[in-house]
Design a protein around this motif. Structure first.
Motif, PDB file in Angstrom:
ATOM      1  N   PHE A   1      39.731  26.231  20.743  1.00  0.00           N
ATOM      2  CA  PHE A   1      39.894  26.918  22.045  1.00  0.00           C
ATOM      3  C   PHE A   1      38.734  27.126  22.760  1.00  0.00           C
ATOM      4  O   PHE A   1      37.788  27.404  22.350  1.00  0.00           O
ATOM      5  N   VAL A   2      38.848  26.660  24.037  1.00  0.00           N
ATOM      6  CA  VAL A   2      37.775  26.753  25.087  1.00  0.00           C
ATOM      7  C   VAL A   2      38.087  27.656  26.006  1.00  0.00           C
ATOM      8  O   VAL A   2      39.000  27.799  26.920  1.00  0.00           O
ATOM      9  N   GLU A   3      37.127  28.659  26.510  1.00  0.00           N
ATOM     10  CA  GLU A   3      37.590  29.589  27.653  1.00  0.00           C
ATOM     11  C   GLU A   3      36.828  29.291  28.563  1.00  0.00           C
ATOM     12  O   GLU A   3      35.335  28.974  28.533  1.00  0.00           O
ATOM     13  N   VAL A   4      36.844  28.859  29.858  1.00  0.00           N
ATOM     14  CA  VAL A   4      36.084  28.566  31.017  1.00  0.00           C
ATOM     15  C   VAL A   4      36.403  29.675  31.990  1.00  0.00           C
ATOM     16  O   VAL A   4      37.294  30.388  32.698  1.00  0.00           O
ATOM     17  N   TRP A   5      35.210  30.142  32.599  1.00  0.00           N
ATOM     18  CA  TRP A   5      35.209  31.530  33.595  1.00  0.00           C
ATOM     19  C   TRP A   5      35.070  30.638  35.027  1.00  0.00           C
ATOM     20  O   TRP A   5      34.328  29.836  35.138  1.00  0.00           O
ATOM     21  N   VAL A   6      36.068  31.087  35.911  1.00  0.00           N
ATOM     22  CA  VAL A   6      36.038  30.659  37.143  1.00  0.00           C
ATOM     23  C   VAL A   6      35.938  31.942  38.161  1.00  0.00           C
ATOM     24  O   VAL A   6      36.565  32.876  37.823  1.00  0.00           O
ATOM     25  N   PRO A   7      34.867  31.808  38.876  1.00  0.00           N
ATOM     26  CA  PRO A   7      34.716  32.922  39.926  1.00  0.00           C
ATOM     27  C   PRO A   7      35.944  33.272  40.776  1.00  0.00           C
ATOM     28  O   PRO A   7      36.907  32.242  40.850  1.00  0.00           O
ATOM     29  N   ALA A   8      36.213  34.499  41.224  1.00  0.00           N
ATOM     30  CA  ALA A   8      37.344  34.688  41.765  1.00  0.00           C
ATOM     31  C   ALA A   8      37.550  34.044  43.412  1.00  0.00           C
ATOM     32  O   ALA A   8      36.219  33.721  43.959  1.00  0.00           O
ATOM     33  N   ILE A   9      38.660  33.838  43.809  1.00  0.00           N
ATOM     34  CA  ILE A   9      38.674  33.200  44.945  1.00  0.00           C
ATOM     35  C   ILE A   9      38.748  34.371  46.093  1.00  0.00           C
ATOM     36  O   ILE A   9      39.600  35.143  45.722  1.00  0.00           O
ATOM     37  N   THR A  10      37.890  34.199  47.101  1.00  0.00           N
ATOM     38  CA  THR A  10      37.795  35.516  47.976  1.00  0.00           C
ATOM     39  C   THR A  10      37.975  34.758  49.511  1.00  0.00           C
ATOM     40  O   THR A  10      38.269  35.522  50.331  1.00  0.00           O
ATOM     41  N   ASP A  11      38.048  33.564  49.549  1.00  0.00           N
ATOM     42  CA  ASP A  11      38.058  32.854  51.042  1.00  0.00           C
ATOM     43  C   ASP A  11      39.368  32.960  51.296  1.00  0.00           C
ATOM     44  O   ASP A  11      40.540  32.622  50.786  1.00  0.00           O
ATOM     45  N   GLU A  12      39.818  33.692  52.662  1.00  0.00           N
ATOM     46  CA  GLU A  12      41.180  33.966  53.162  1.00  0.00           C
ATOM     47  C   GLU A  12      41.903  32.776  53.213  1.00  0.00           C
ATOM     48  O   GLU A  12      42.994  32.585  52.677  1.00  0.00           O
ATOM     49  N   SER A  13      41.351  31.527  53.624  1.00  0.00           N
ATOM     50  CA  SER A  13      41.969  30.424  54.175  1.00  0.00           C
ATOM     51  C   SER A  13      42.475  29.965  52.747  1.00  0.00           C
ATOM     52  O   SER A  13      43.562  28.981  52.521  1.00  0.00           O
ATOM     53  N   ASP A  14      41.350  29.839  51.555  1.00  0.00           N
ATOM     54  CA  ASP A  14      42.105  29.364  50.306  1.00  0.00           C
ATOM     55  C   ASP A  14      43.127  30.218  49.707  1.00  0.00           C
ATOM     56  O   ASP A  14      44.188  29.669  49.290  1.00  0.00           O
ATOM     57  N   LEU A  15      43.001  31.566  49.707  1.00  0.00           N
ATOM     58  CA  LEU A  15      44.153  32.504  49.381  1.00  0.00           C
ATOM     59  C   LEU A  15      45.441  32.087  50.049  1.00  0.00           C
ATOM     60  O   LEU A  15      46.526  31.901  49.344  1.00  0.00           O
ATOM     61  N   GLU A  16      45.483  31.805  51.364  1.00  0.00           N
ATOM     62  CA  GLU A  16      46.541  31.666  52.037  1.00  0.00           C
ATOM     63  C   GLU A  16      47.289  30.467  51.827  1.00  0.00           C
ATOM     64  O   GLU A  16      48.515  30.197  51.535  1.00  0.00           O
ATOM     65  N   ASN A  17      46.229  29.326  51.562  1.00  0.00           N
ATOM     66  CA  ASN A  17      46.718  27.748  51.185  1.00  0.00           C
ATOM     67  C   ASN A  17      47.633  28.160  49.755  1.00  0.00           C
ATOM     68  O   ASN A  17      48.492  27.506  49.638  1.00  0.00           O
ATOM     69  N   ILE A  18      46.883  28.910  49.136  1.00  0.00           N
ATOM     70  CA  ILE A  18      47.518  28.910  47.395  1.00  0.00           C
ATOM     71  C   ILE A  18      48.777  29.842  47.582  1.00  0.00           C
ATOM     72  O   ILE A  18      49.857  29.306  47.089  1.00  0.00           O
TER      73      ILE A  18
END
Length: 118
Positions: free
Chosen positions: A1-18
């Motif tokens: 089992f491998v856990e990968v840490w990914v920083p939070a997405i805070t960019d508005e345009s990235d969030l909107e696209n998601i």
């Protein structure tokens, strides 16, 4: 089992696209910007310490799609999804704060009882 840490997405345009990509129903896609606008307003004016994760936002999106599949109007899907996310997230954050303050008061009362017994 491998856990990968990914920083939070805070960019508005990235969030909107998601959000746009995650919404299955085409008629709901215009609500993507409204979701982010509402969350920003809510954090700034009502609950400054509130952290809404991408998981919370995607729960809102999934809720909207599910309600739409049951025949709800678009605006009701959006509003009820907002209520779900705000109530669940703010309640869980409030509960954490309440739990922390209870544990602090318990440790204070324990230290007070220990000093009284000396």
């Amino acid at each position: 089992f491998v856990e990968v840490w990914v920083p939070a997405i805070t960019d508005e345009s990235d969030l909107e696209n998601i959000i746009i990509h995650s919404l299955k129903n085409q008629s709901l896609k215009p609500f993507a910007k409204s979701i982010l606008t509402f969350l920003n307003w809510f954090r700034k004016t009502q609950y400054p310490k509130l952290v809404v994760s991408l998981r919370d936002i995607l729960s809102w999106v999934q809720f909207m799609d599910a309600r739409k599949a049951l025949g709800s109007p678009d605006d009701e899907c959006y509003i009820h999804g907002a209520c779900m996310v705000v109530f669940v997230v703010s309640n869980s954050k409030w509960q954490q704060c309440n739990d922390n303050s209870n544990s602090n008061s318990n440790s204070n009362s324990n230290s007070n009882s220990n000093s009284n017994s000396n």
